[in-house]
Design an enzyme around this catalytic site. Structure first.
Site, short mmCIF file in Angstrom:
data_model
loop_
_atom_site.label_atom_id
_atom_site.label_comp_id
_atom_site.label_asym_id
_atom_site.label_seq_id
_atom_site.Cartn_x
_atom_site.Cartn_y
_atom_site.Cartn_z
N GLU A 3 -5.35 1.82 1.90
CA GLU A 3 -5.22 0.68 2.82
C GLU A 3 -5.49 1.11 4.25
O GLU A 3 -6.12 0.39 5.03
CB GLU A 3 -3.82 0.07 2.71
CG GLU A 3 -3.63 -1.22 3.51
CD GLU A 3 -3.19 -1.03 4.95
OE1 GLU A 3 -3.17 -2.00 5.71
OE2 GLU A 3 -2.86 0.13 5.32
N GLU A 4 -5.01 2.30 4.60
CA GLU A 4 -5.10 2.75 5.99
C GLU A 4 -6.52 3.05 6.44
O GLU A 4 -6.75 3.25 7.63
CB GLU A 4 -4.21 3.98 6.20
CG GLU A 4 -2.71 3.72 6.03
CD GLU A 4 -2.11 2.90 7.16
OE1 GLU A 4 -2.85 2.42 8.03
OE2 GLU A 4 -0.87 2.73 7.16
N ASP B 12 5.74 2.41 7.15
CA ASP B 12 4.36 1.96 6.90
C ASP B 12 3.67 2.91 5.92
O ASP B 12 3.05 3.88 6.33
CB ASP B 12 3.59 1.93 8.23
CG ASP B 12 2.17 1.43 8.08
OD1 ASP B 12 1.86 0.77 7.06
OD2 ASP B 12 1.36 1.70 8.98
N HIS C 255 0.84 -1.20 0.00
CA HIS C 255 0.00 0.00 0.00
C HIS C 255 0.87 1.25 0.00
O HIS C 255 1.90 1.32 0.68
CB HIS C 255 -1.02 -0.01 1.14
CG HIS C 255 -0.50 0.25 2.52
ND1 HIS C 255 -0.32 1.52 3.03
CD2 HIS C 255 -0.17 -0.60 3.52
CE1 HIS C 255 0.10 1.44 4.29
NE2 HIS C 255 0.21 0.17 4.60
N ASP D 82 3.88 -5.32 3.62
CA ASP D 82 3.37 -4.19 4.40
C ASP D 82 4.25 -4.03 5.63
O ASP D 82 4.10 -4.76 6.61
CB ASP D 82 1.91 -4.47 4.79
CG ASP D 82 1.24 -3.27 5.43
OD1 ASP D 82 1.92 -2.26 5.67
OD2 ASP D 82 0.02 -3.34 5.67
N HIS E 138 2.47 4.67 13.02
CA HIS E 138 1.34 5.58 12.87
C HIS E 138 1.56 6.92 13.59
O HIS E 138 0.63 7.51 14.12
CB HIS E 138 0.04 4.93 13.35
CG HIS E 138 -0.55 3.98 12.36
ND1 HIS E 138 -1.81 3.45 12.48
CD2 HIS E 138 -0.05 3.45 11.21
CE1 HIS E 138 -2.06 2.65 11.45
NE2 HIS E 138 -1.00 2.63 10.67
#
Length: 544
Positions: free
Chosen positions: A305-306, A272, A260, A337, A437
């Site tokens: 994706e998130e 990420d 992603h 990922d 994140h």
């Protein structure tokens, strides 16, 4: 004897008395591992960092940073000789505008929590309900709640992470009448859960730490009240996935790689999932310079994706409805990922369920796909562990449609254990990615040793499967050449014309001819040669 690909070019190798198909080798996996470099990936990651820096600090869905990231990927691919395309779709994004959580037993219980991505909102002003835990703490089905009588007033489910998806826990609690759900972690650390895309059947859902969950459970013999207020704003934004495929190789037996491209709004998302996106971009570049392939390789940089795996779901759902033949022609899907986590583990999706029971149906061929990675690691003496084959990344849409899948993962919010540190080093008790994140997921967050280990396996698997997928889907009939319309007679419209047929495997993981044993035997021989080279070219570990 020099091997040129796992098909062992036309040697007619015999394993267990079963001859393999003699195929012309396309890409030598040994050479390809050396061609794909960490330096090349880091150059792409530096570009993604610069893009985030110039666009508000992130590359999230629907933002200029995402558009610029896609443009960079497309430009790089075109320079390598690919034709790219975009598959558009709409994504729903969510912003939490208010959040308050209080848990009161005999005294206030300190609980902070994090709303799940995709959670629904509470009514204005929030809710108050009695906390209730299932007999089976996992709360995955109605059976887990047998013997537990919900109160007449509002109540809030308190369940453990594990075994099934967060959405299963949430929908089960909602079906039994819960007004909200708290999911506590089954290991140290925060729980950043996702149940997106948001569905009306969901109830407000919050992740809490293991310690917070234990504190709540300890008070449940007396009434415990949960006060929760979650308010949100959602919006629909147009976005897209970037696709490209090799111009050579049989298109009825496609090997697919995906990662992603979007980040979370909170940061640039360089691990990420800039790491997976940049790694498959480097692989695509080098594959373009590798000559003819036996099997076509297709690449996907997924959007959104998130916010719920939306790009990959849209891709597979669209094929299932509009082109099921093309979906069937995907031999296997490889998902990447997060492959450069700073406090890393090297993990492979556990399709054979040797460590984790899968809460999803595992398609035939997934175990053989997993083995391509694990046998490569074994052959070079690289430790690895399993990660749950639970559908929590972009491979979920593929396995839901029966496409075999596997992939690599170096860790996110999981906490490093003593056993993991013994295998991989790092800091016990800290997250695998301490900046997961957050704004700290930047270029400095990348562990180049983890990236190098992952990249070698990714390159080997790509080259090996571009050459031979017989262990996954059996030996296929020869590819039929594309007819030249200028030399073909006009077909009689009354006579149906059959396309090339696939030969299915004769068992869950045992192809009719050749088979896993043949693949892995030659794989091991080729990998031994790799080991001699890669031991002298390991990336030096950086301080975490």
């Amino acid at each position: 004897m020099a091997l040129t690909g796992i098909g062992a070019a036309a040697v007619g190798l015999v394993v267990g008395g079963i001859p393999t198909a003699a195929v012309a080798a396309s890409v030598d996996p040994t050479s390809f591992v050396e061609a794909v470099t960490v330096d090349g990936v880091m150059e792409h990651l530096a570009e993604l960092q610069a893009i985030a820096d110039a666009n508000g600090g992130n590359r999230a869905v629907g933002t200029p940073g995402y558009e610029a990231s896609a443009h960079y990927v497309e430009q790089t691919l075109r320079e390598a000789g690919y034709t790219t395309s975009r598959q558009p779709f709409d994504a729903v994004t969510q912003e939490i505008t208010e959040y308050e959580l209080a848990v009161i037993g005999a005294a206030a219980i300190p609980v902070v929590g994090i709303p799940f991505e995709g959670t629904t909102a509470t009514p204005d002003g929030g809710i108050e309900g009695v906390a209730l835990a299932p007999a089976d703490p996992l709360g995955c089905s109605d059976a887990a709640w047998e013997g537990v009588t919900p109160p007449a007033e509002l109540w809030v489910a308190v369940v453990s992470r594990g075994e099934c998806n967060f959405s299963d826990k949430t929908l089960t609690a909602a079906g039994l009448g819960a007004a909200a759900i708290l999911v506590y972690n089954n290991e140290d650390g925060d729980l950043n859960g996702t149940i997106a895309p948001q569905l009306p059947e969901y109830i407000p859902s919050v992740g809490i730490t293991q310690a917070e969950g234990e504190a709540v459970l300890a008070e449940l013999d007396a009434p415990v009240t949960v006060a929760l207020n979650v308010q949100e704003v959602t919006s629909t934004v147009p976005t897209f996935t970037v696709l490209a495929e090799t111009p050579t190789g049989r298109s009825d037996n496609t090997v697919m790689l995906g990662a992603h491209l979007d980040s979370v709004p909170e940061g640039p998302g360089i691990n990420d999932n800039g790491s997976g996106s940049a790694a498959i971009l480097e692989i695509a570049q080098q594959l373009a310079a590798s000559g003819e392939l036996n099997n076509q390789v297709r690449f996907a940089w997924w959007g959104a994706e998130e916010v719920g795996l939306l790009g990959s779901y849209h891709y597979t759902d669209d094929l299932a409805v509009n082109d099921p033949r093309e979906l069937e022609e995907i031999a296997t899907y490889l998902n990447f990922d997060m492959v450069a986590s700073p406090n890393y583990v090297i993990s492979v999706y556990d399709a054979d369920q040797s460590s984790f029971e899968a809460p999803v149906e595992v398609p035939d061929g997934s175990i053989a796909t997993e083995a391509v990675f694990t046998d490569y690691f074994d052959s070079i003496g690289q430790p690895w562990i399993d990660t749950a084959f639970d559908g929590r990344s972009d491979y979920d849409g593929f396995i839901a449609n029966g496409v075999p899948a596997s992939g690599l993962f170096t860790g996110a919010d999981g906490v490093k254990t003593d056993a993991e540190a013994a295998l991989f080093g790092g800091v016990v008790g800290e997250q695998h990615d301490q900046n997961y994140h957050t704004a700290g997921d930047d270029l400095a967050n990348v562990n180049q040793e983890a990236l190098g280990i992952s990249l070698g396996a990714m390159a080997f698997a790509t080259a090996a499967l571009a050459d031979d997928t017989s262990a996954i889907n059996g030996v296929l009939p020869p590819a039929e050449p594309t007819p030249d319309p200028t030399t073909q007679p006009t077909a009689d419209p009354a006579v149906p014309v059959a396309g090339p047929a696939r030969l299915p495997a004769t068992g869950a993981e045992a192809p009719a001819v050749g088979g896993i044993a043949a693949l892995l035997a030659v794989l091991g021989l080729a990998a031994i040669a790799i080991a001699r080279v890669r031991r002298d070219h390991r990336v030096t570990r950086s301080d975490d």
